[in-house]
Motif scaffolding. Structure first.
Motif, PDB file in Angstrom:
ATOM      1  N   ALA A   1      -3.388  -7.161   9.129  1.00  0.00           N
ATOM      2  CA  ALA A   1      -3.306  -8.357   9.977  1.00  0.00           C
ATOM      3  C   ALA A   1      -2.893  -9.616   9.211  1.00  0.00           C
ATOM      4  CB  ALA A   1      -4.654  -8.580  10.671  1.00  0.00           C
ATOM      5  N   ILE A   2      -2.608  -9.513   7.889  1.00  0.00           N
ATOM      6  CA  ILE A   2      -2.316 -10.748   7.135  1.00  0.00           C
ATOM      7  C   ILE A   2      -0.829 -11.117   7.129  1.00  0.00           C
ATOM      8  CG2 ILE A   2      -4.361 -10.495   5.651  1.00  0.00           C
ATOM      9  CD1 ILE A   2      -2.394  -9.813   3.320  1.00  0.00           C
ATOM     10  N   GLY A   3      -0.012 -10.337   7.832  1.00  0.00           N
ATOM     11  CA  GLY A   3       1.401 -10.701   7.898  1.00  0.00           C
ATOM     12  C   GLY A   3       2.301  -9.888   6.982  1.00  0.00           C
ATOM     13  N   VAL A   4       1.752  -8.869   6.328  1.00  0.00           N
ATOM     14  CA  VAL A   4       2.564  -8.015   5.449  1.00  0.00           C
ATOM     15  C   VAL A   4       3.384  -7.032   6.267  1.00  0.00           C
ATOM     16  CG1 VAL A   4       1.342  -7.897   3.252  1.00  0.00           C
ATOM     17  CG2 VAL A   4       0.558  -6.503   5.169  1.00  0.00           C
ATOM     18  N   ASP A   5       4.440  -6.528   5.669  1.00  0.00           N
ATOM     19  CA  ASP A   5       5.243  -5.499   6.320  1.00  0.00           C
ATOM     20  C   ASP A   5       4.654  -4.113   6.103  1.00  0.00           C
ATOM     21  OD1 ASP A   5       7.646  -7.011   7.354  1.00  0.00           O
ATOM     22  OD2 ASP A   5       7.566  -7.694   5.272  1.00  0.00           O
ATOM     23  N   ALA A   6       4.012  -3.908   4.949  1.00  0.00           N
ATOM     24  CA  ALA A   6       3.498  -2.570   4.643  1.00  0.00           C
ATOM     25  C   ALA A   6       2.188  -2.667   3.873  1.00  0.00           C
ATOM     26  CB  ALA A   6       4.521  -1.794   3.816  1.00  0.00           C
ATOM     27  N   VAL A   7       1.357  -1.639   4.066  1.00  0.00           N
ATOM     28  CA  VAL A   7       0.080  -1.556   3.352  1.00  0.00           C
ATOM     29  C   VAL A   7       0.092  -0.277   2.513  1.00  0.00           C
ATOM     30  CG1 VAL A   7      -2.437  -1.418   3.585  1.00  0.00           C
ATOM     31  CG2 VAL A   7      -1.108  -2.768   5.234  1.00  0.00           C
ATOM     32  N   GLY A   8      -0.216  -0.420   1.237  1.00  0.00           N
ATOM     33  CA  GLY A   8      -0.331   0.729   0.340  1.00  0.00           C
ATOM     34  C   GLY A   8      -1.731   1.302   0.416  1.00  0.00           C
ATOM     35  N   LEU A   9      -1.831   2.632   0.362  1.00  0.00           N
ATOM     36  CA  LEU A   9      -3.139   3.307   0.457  1.00  0.00           C
ATOM     37  C   LEU A   9      -3.336   4.208  -0.749  1.00  0.00           C
ATOM     38  CD1 LEU A   9      -2.933   4.330   4.219  1.00  0.00           C
ATOM     39  CD2 LEU A   9      -4.529   2.650   3.239  1.00  0.00           C
ATOM     40  N   ASP A  10      -4.575   4.259  -1.247  1.00  0.00           N
ATOM     41  CA  ASP A  10      -4.863   5.240  -2.293  1.00  0.00           C
ATOM     42  C   ASP A  10      -5.143   6.593  -1.629  1.00  0.00           C
ATOM     43  OD1 ASP A  10      -7.608   5.590  -1.701  1.00  0.00           O
ATOM     44  OD2 ASP A  10      -8.150   3.867  -2.925  1.00  0.00           O
ATOM     45  N   TRP A  11      -5.415   7.614  -2.415  1.00  0.00           N
ATOM     46  CA  TRP A  11      -5.485   8.981  -1.908  1.00  0.00           C
ATOM     47  C   TRP A  11      -6.761   9.306  -1.146  1.00  0.00           C
ATOM     48  CZ3 TRP A  11      -6.192   7.196  -6.755  1.00  0.00           C
ATOM     49  CH2 TRP A  11      -7.410   7.463  -7.362  1.00  0.00           C
ATOM     50  N   THR A  12      -7.727   8.370  -1.127  1.00  0.00           N
ATOM     51  CA  THR A  12      -9.001   8.683  -0.474  1.00  0.00           C
ATOM     52  C   THR A  12      -8.937   8.487   1.040  1.00  0.00           C
ATOM     53  OG1 THR A  12      -9.884   6.452  -0.829  1.00  0.00           O
ATOM     54  CG2 THR A  12     -10.322   8.073  -2.549  1.00  0.00           C
ATOM     55  N   THR A  13      -7.882   7.830   1.520  1.00  0.00           N
ATOM     56  CA  THR A  13      -7.744   7.580   2.956  1.00  0.00           C
ATOM     57  C   THR A  13      -6.848   8.653   3.586  1.00  0.00           C
ATOM     58  OG1 THR A  13      -8.030   5.202   2.688  1.00  0.00           O
ATOM     59  CG2 THR A  13      -6.858   5.905   4.657  1.00  0.00           C
ATOM     60  N   ASP A  14      -7.243   9.158   4.743  1.00  0.00           N
ATOM     61  CA  ASP A  14      -6.394  10.111   5.459  1.00  0.00           C
ATOM     62  C   ASP A  14      -5.243   9.342   6.122  1.00  0.00           C
ATOM     63  OD1 ASP A  14      -6.067  12.920   6.696  1.00  0.00           O
ATOM     64  OD2 ASP A  14      -5.950  11.548   8.413  1.00  0.00           O
ATOM     65  N   LEU A  15      -4.027   9.734   5.771  1.00  0.00           N
ATOM     66  CA  LEU A  15      -2.854   8.971   6.206  1.00  0.00           C
ATOM     67  C   LEU A  15      -2.672   8.998   7.728  1.00  0.00           C
ATOM     68  CD1 LEU A  15      -0.644   7.327   4.813  1.00  0.00           C
ATOM     69  CD2 LEU A  15       0.729   9.408   4.689  1.00  0.00           C
ATOM     70  N   GLY A  16      -2.901  10.177   8.331  1.00  0.00           N
ATOM     71  CA  GLY A  16      -2.738  10.300   9.785  1.00  0.00           C
ATOM     72  C   GLY A  16      -3.726   9.407  10.532  1.00  0.00           C
ATOM     73  N   THR A  17      -4.976   9.377  10.053  1.00  0.00           N
ATOM     74  CA  THR A  17      -5.994   8.512  10.654  1.00  0.00           C
ATOM     75  C   THR A  17      -5.612   7.052  10.461  1.00  0.00           C
ATOM     76  OG1 THR A  17      -7.591  10.206  10.020  1.00  0.00           O
ATOM     77  CG2 THR A  17      -8.484   8.097  10.759  1.00  0.00           C
ATOM     78  N   ALA A  18      -5.104   6.742   9.269  1.00  0.00           N
ATOM     79  CA  ALA A  18      -4.679   5.363   8.981  1.00  0.00           C
ATOM     80  C   ALA A  18      -3.576   4.953   9.952  1.00  0.00           C
ATOM     81  CB  ALA A  18      -4.186   5.267   7.530  1.00  0.00           C
ATOM     82  N   ARG A  19      -2.657   5.858  10.209  1.00  0.00           N
ATOM     83  CA  ARG A  19      -1.561   5.557  11.139  1.00  0.00           C
ATOM     84  C   ARG A  19      -2.097   5.272  12.536  1.00  0.00           C
ATOM     85  NH1 ARG A  19       3.479   9.539  12.883  1.00  0.00           N
ATOM     86  NH2 ARG A  19       4.533   7.970  14.150  1.00  0.00           N
ATOM     87  N   GLN A  20      -3.068   6.073  12.961  1.00  0.00           N
ATOM     88  CA  GLN A  20      -3.672   5.829  14.291  1.00  0.00           C
ATOM     89  C   GLN A  20      -4.351   4.467  14.335  1.00  0.00           C
ATOM     90  OE1 GLN A  20      -6.401   9.047  15.051  1.00  0.00           O
ATOM     91  NE2 GLN A  20      -4.742  10.554  15.135  1.00  0.00           N
ATOM     92  N   ARG A  21      -4.972   4.094  13.231  1.00  0.00           N
ATOM     93  CA  ARG A  21      -5.731   2.834  13.212  1.00  0.00           C
ATOM     94  C   ARG A  21      -4.827   1.602  13.305  1.00  0.00           C
ATOM     95  NH1 ARG A  21      -9.129   3.550   7.932  1.00  0.00           N
ATOM     96  NH2 ARG A  21      -9.647   1.366   8.274  1.00  0.00           N
ATOM     97  N   VAL A  22      -3.639   1.657  12.667  1.00  0.00           N
ATOM     98  CA  VAL A  22      -2.772   0.462  12.684  1.00  0.00           C
ATOM     99  C   VAL A  22      -1.593   0.584  13.636  1.00  0.00           C
ATOM    100  CG1 VAL A  22      -3.392  -0.359  10.396  1.00  0.00           C
ATOM    101  CG2 VAL A  22      -1.452   1.211  10.647  1.00  0.00           C
ATOM    102  N   GLY A  23      -1.405   1.762  14.229  1.00  0.00           N
ATOM    103  CA  GLY A  23      -0.276   1.933  15.136  1.00  0.00           C
ATOM    104  C   GLY A  23       1.029   1.606  14.439  1.00  0.00           C
ATOM    105  N   ASP A  24       1.899   0.893  15.106  1.00  0.00           N
ATOM    106  CA  ASP A  24       3.189   0.526  14.511  1.00  0.00           C
ATOM    107  C   ASP A  24       3.187  -0.909  13.992  1.00  0.00           C
ATOM    108  OD1 ASP A  24       4.322   3.012  14.924  1.00  0.00           O
ATOM    109  OD2 ASP A  24       5.043   2.502  16.926  1.00  0.00           O
ATOM    110  N   ARG A  25       1.988  -1.450  13.748  1.00  0.00           N
ATOM    111  CA  ARG A  25       1.937  -2.858  13.299  1.00  0.00           C
ATOM    112  C   ARG A  25       2.498  -3.042  11.900  1.00  0.00           C
ATOM    113  NH1 ARG A  25      -3.014  -2.568  15.885  1.00  0.00           N
ATOM    114  NH2 ARG A  25      -4.303  -2.632  14.028  1.00  0.00           N
ATOM    115  N   VAL A  26       2.291  -2.073  11.024  1.00  0.00           N
ATOM    116  CA  VAL A  26       2.816  -2.144   9.648  1.00  0.00           C
ATOM    117  C   VAL A  26       3.323  -0.763   9.233  1.00  0.00           C
ATOM    118  CG1 VAL A  26       1.358  -4.024   8.731  1.00  0.00           C
ATOM    119  CG2 VAL A  26       0.492  -1.670   8.734  1.00  0.00           C
ATOM    120  N   ALA A  27       4.133  -0.729   8.199  1.00  0.00           N
ATOM    121  CA  ALA A  27       4.475   0.544   7.565  1.00  0.00           C
ATOM    122  C   ALA A  27       3.348   0.899   6.592  1.00  0.00           C
ATOM    123  CB  ALA A  27       5.800   0.417   6.824  1.00  0.00           C
TER     124      ALA A  27
END
Ligand code: CP3
Length: 361
Positions: free
Chosen positions: A261-287
């Protein structure tokens, strides 16, 4: 200066359709490559390597000569900024980074000033320009900086630390002093990234390696708030092209929505987060960028390919508005085998195509 011939990385960050998932790796130029060790030997030290635009350019290009990567990252270090603020960066052999003059006294903190990047960090701007010339518009160049909080960790501790006790004690006892350091450093980082963009960096990434060790309230107040301020002041367009931004907080997956929500285009994730769940959480708001466990590179080539597919499967099928940049969840280990990276990069390039079919107009 036009778009690079391979603009897959920039398109993914801007959530535009691509034919495959672009890849680059954090610390892709580093000690796991024998040619890097050779150039570093010629430079004399890691810092001299960073401070020589010609040699920094040489090592930036080394991983691109070996692998099918979709972006180059400026070869430098996040700690060049506090060095330019007068703290005296040095690397003790085998001990990691250290500062001769860590920030401890109130008068030192009050005297702290943001450096002029075009003067005190001229060697970085020269490296950016030299790398852009050498890349000749093949792939985009990523510029970067540390986050104010992560830089403050090193500036106050005087080096790496097990528990970052000194800087966290300052946070609890003298938040005014830590805020003063973060305020000056946020200005320094903003000026530094904008100077890199002016010199030719085509995307800007903020590394927040230590924000994830803070309590949630403190993360918002001492790390995220300053990154938000920086992102708001970054140049969004240069030479007629959008310059996307990426924020990576290691250990920050739990705060993904707030970071997005801070205005970035993309958020980097470390390996402890499930990517598919992360995608559901942010939708298409960021890459999203990430997030293979760097240790997976020590598996057999088949194991590496399986784990790369697991990350891509987790993200799933792309739409016309989704964006994923494949990366590790943190920097590549100096002990990784160079051939392991080939197995990884080639798997992502081939296997990801199936997830992008039907996304282009
Ligand atoms: O990704 C890239 O290829 C670009 C170059 C890059 C380096 N450091 C080169 C480097 C980048 C983006 C960084 C960022 C950086 N530096 C971070 C944030 C990312 C992260 O890893 O969490 C941090 C915390 C630093 C500070 C730093 N620099 C440490 C803690 C160390 C020592 C640890 C180590 O790996 O030795 C460095 C040194 C460093 N920076 C090396 C490289 C290639 C190894 C130095 C050598 O050649 O001896």
């Amino acid at each position: 200066m036009a778009r690079p011939e391979n603009d897959t990385f920039l398109r993914a960050l801007l959530r535009q359709p691509t034919d495959y998932t672009p890849t680059w790796l954090m610390r892709q130029a580093g000690r796991y490559l024998p040619e890097y060790c050779e150039t570093r030997r010629r430079a004399g030290s890691f810092l001299q390597l960073c401070k020589s635009p010609t040699l920094a350019c040489e090592v930036t290009l080394q991983p691109l000569a070996r692998y099918n990567l979709d972006a180059a990252i400026l070869f430098s270090d996040i700690l060049t900024v506090p060095d330019a603020m007068g703290l005296g960066l040095y690397f003790a052999e085998g001990e990691g980074p250290k500062f001769e003059r860590p920030l401890r006294e109130e008068w030192e903190i009050r005297a702290l000033q943001a450096p002029d990047p075009n003067v005190h960090l001229r060697y970085v701007m020269d490296a950016v320009a030299e790398i852009r010339r050498a890349l000749n518009n093949t792939v985009p160049l990523i510029g970067f900086s540390g986050s104010p909080f992560t830089l403050a960790c090193y500036m106050v501790e005087g080096g790496g630390s097990e528990d970052y006790r000194t800087v966290k004690t300052m946070l609890y006892d003298r938040p005014d002093l830590l805020h003063r350091i973060l305020d000056v450093t946020a200005t320094a980082v903003t000026d530094y990234l904008n100077a890199q963009i002016d010199s030719g960096a085509q995307a800007a990434m903020i590394f927040d390696t230590w924000g994830g060790m803070l309590p949630a309230w403190a993360y918002r107040e001492f790390s995220l708030a300053y990154m938000e301020r920086i992102v708001a002041s970054l140049k969004k367009v240069h030479d007629g092209e959008r310059v996307p931004s990426i924020v990576f907080t290691k250990g920050g997956g739990q705060w993904l929505e707030s970071i997005a929500a801070i205005g970035v285009d993309a958020v980097g994730l470390d390996w402890t987060t499930d990517l598919g769940t992360a995608r559901q959480r942010v939708g298409d708001r960021v890459a999203l960028q990430g997030n293979l466990d760097p240790v997976a590179l020590f598996a057999s080539p088949e194991g590496i390919a399986r784990e790369a597919r697991r990350v891509l499967d987790s993200f799933g099928k792309h739409t016309a508005k989704s964006g994923h940049v494949f990366n590790l969840g943190h920097g590549i280990s100096q002990f990784a085998h160079p051939d392991s990276v080939t197995a990884l990069v080639d798997t992502v390039r081939q296997y990801s195509r199936g997830f992008h079919e039907g996304t282009s107009a």
